[in-house]
Design an enzyme around this catalytic site. Sequence first.
Site, PDB file in Angstrom:
ATOM      1  N   HIS A  33       0.840  -1.206   0.000  1.00 31.03           N
ATOM      2  CA  HIS A  33       0.000   0.000   0.000  1.00 31.03           C
ATOM      3  C   HIS A  33       0.872   1.252   0.000  1.00 31.03           C
ATOM      4  O   HIS A  33       0.626   2.198  -0.749  1.00 31.03           O
ATOM      5  CB  HIS A  33      -0.899   0.055   1.249  1.00 31.03           C
ATOM      6  CG  HIS A  33      -1.961  -0.968   1.305  1.00 31.03           C
ATOM      7  ND1 HIS A  33      -2.161  -1.745   2.418  1.00 31.03           N
ATOM      8  CD2 HIS A  33      -2.910  -1.341   0.409  1.00 31.03           C
ATOM      9  CE1 HIS A  33      -3.192  -2.545   2.214  1.00 31.03           C
ATOM     10  NE2 HIS A  33      -3.658  -2.341   0.997  1.00 31.03           N
ATOM     11  N   LYS A  86     -16.207  -7.337   6.201  1.00 31.40           N
ATOM     12  CA  LYS A  86     -15.173  -8.018   6.980  1.00 31.40           C
ATOM     13  C   LYS A  86     -15.197  -7.561   8.431  1.00 31.40           C
ATOM     14  O   LYS A  86     -15.547  -6.422   8.723  1.00 31.40           O
ATOM     15  CB  LYS A  86     -13.780  -7.699   6.412  1.00 31.40           C
ATOM     16  CG  LYS A  86     -13.564  -8.143   4.993  1.00 31.40           C
ATOM     17  CD  LYS A  86     -12.175  -7.742   4.536  1.00 31.40           C
ATOM     18  CE  LYS A  86     -11.940  -8.074   3.081  1.00 31.40           C
ATOM     19  NZ  LYS A  86     -10.635  -7.569   2.618  1.00 31.40           N
ATOM     20  N   ARG A  90      -2.384  -6.047  -8.065  1.00 32.27           N
ATOM     21  CA  ARG A  90      -1.382  -7.092  -7.830  1.00 32.27           C
ATOM     22  C   ARG A  90      -1.482  -8.217  -8.840  1.00 32.27           C
ATOM     23  O   ARG A  90      -0.506  -8.916  -9.092  1.00 32.27           O
ATOM     24  CB  ARG A  90      -1.553  -7.698  -6.429  1.00 32.27           C
ATOM     25  CG  ARG A  90      -1.220  -6.770  -5.295  1.00 32.27           C
ATOM     26  CD  ARG A  90      -1.579  -7.405  -3.979  1.00 32.27           C
ATOM     27  NE  ARG A  90      -3.021  -7.656  -4.001  1.00 32.27           N
ATOM     28  CZ  ARG A  90      -3.703  -8.218  -3.031  1.00 32.27           C
ATOM     29  NH1 ARG A  90      -3.094  -8.636  -1.953  1.00 32.27           N
ATOM     30  NH2 ARG A  90      -4.996  -8.386  -3.129  1.00 32.27           N
ATOM     31  N   SER A 114      -3.378  -7.423   3.098  1.00 33.41           N
ATOM     32  CA  SER A 114      -3.749  -7.240   4.504  1.00 33.41           C
ATOM     33  C   SER A 114      -4.195  -8.548   5.124  1.00 33.41           C
ATOM     34  O   SER A 114      -3.880  -8.839   6.279  1.00 33.41           O
ATOM     35  CB  SER A 114      -4.857  -6.191   4.634  1.00 33.41           C
ATOM     36  OG  SER A 114      -4.386  -4.921   4.246  1.00 33.41           O
TER      37      SER A 114
END
Length: 159
Positions: A17, A41, A90, A128
């Site tokens: 990040h 989440k 990514r 994360s």
Amino acid sequence: MSTAIFPGSFDPVTEGHLDIIRRAAKHFDKLVVGVFNNIRKKAFLPVELRVKALEEAVSDMGNVEVVAFDGLLADYMTENDIPVIVRGLRSVTDFEYEQGQAQIIKDIHPELDTFFLLTKPQYSFISSSVVREMYNFGGDISKLVPESVLIAIEHFNNK
């Protein structure tokens, strides 16, 4: 003045990040890092702690501002005159998801654009969720997150 927002839950922020933040900050006069609570989440760290850790991690970048926000990203952008979203990619999976999100926003708000940055290969495996899992199983995450985040995680989880 060109302004962009890099939104995310950043739970926690990773070196990947930070790389996107550093690189995007070079392309805009002002980069807003928007921290939101992902309702899909269970939070690992409270939003306030994520904001504080991020502020410390970007303190050397004069054109980066960290904010917390709720609600729809496009609404926040139009209310705050931010015309560009920055997203890091990514993988092909990230691209497919982000492409759909960008197209939805563009359909509803034609004045908003998305700026994609490819993650550097050395960060492509970091997420994360990987950091959370490694931490929860006692793994060393010190190379995956900035020091301010490591301190925040350890402080919060050792209460």
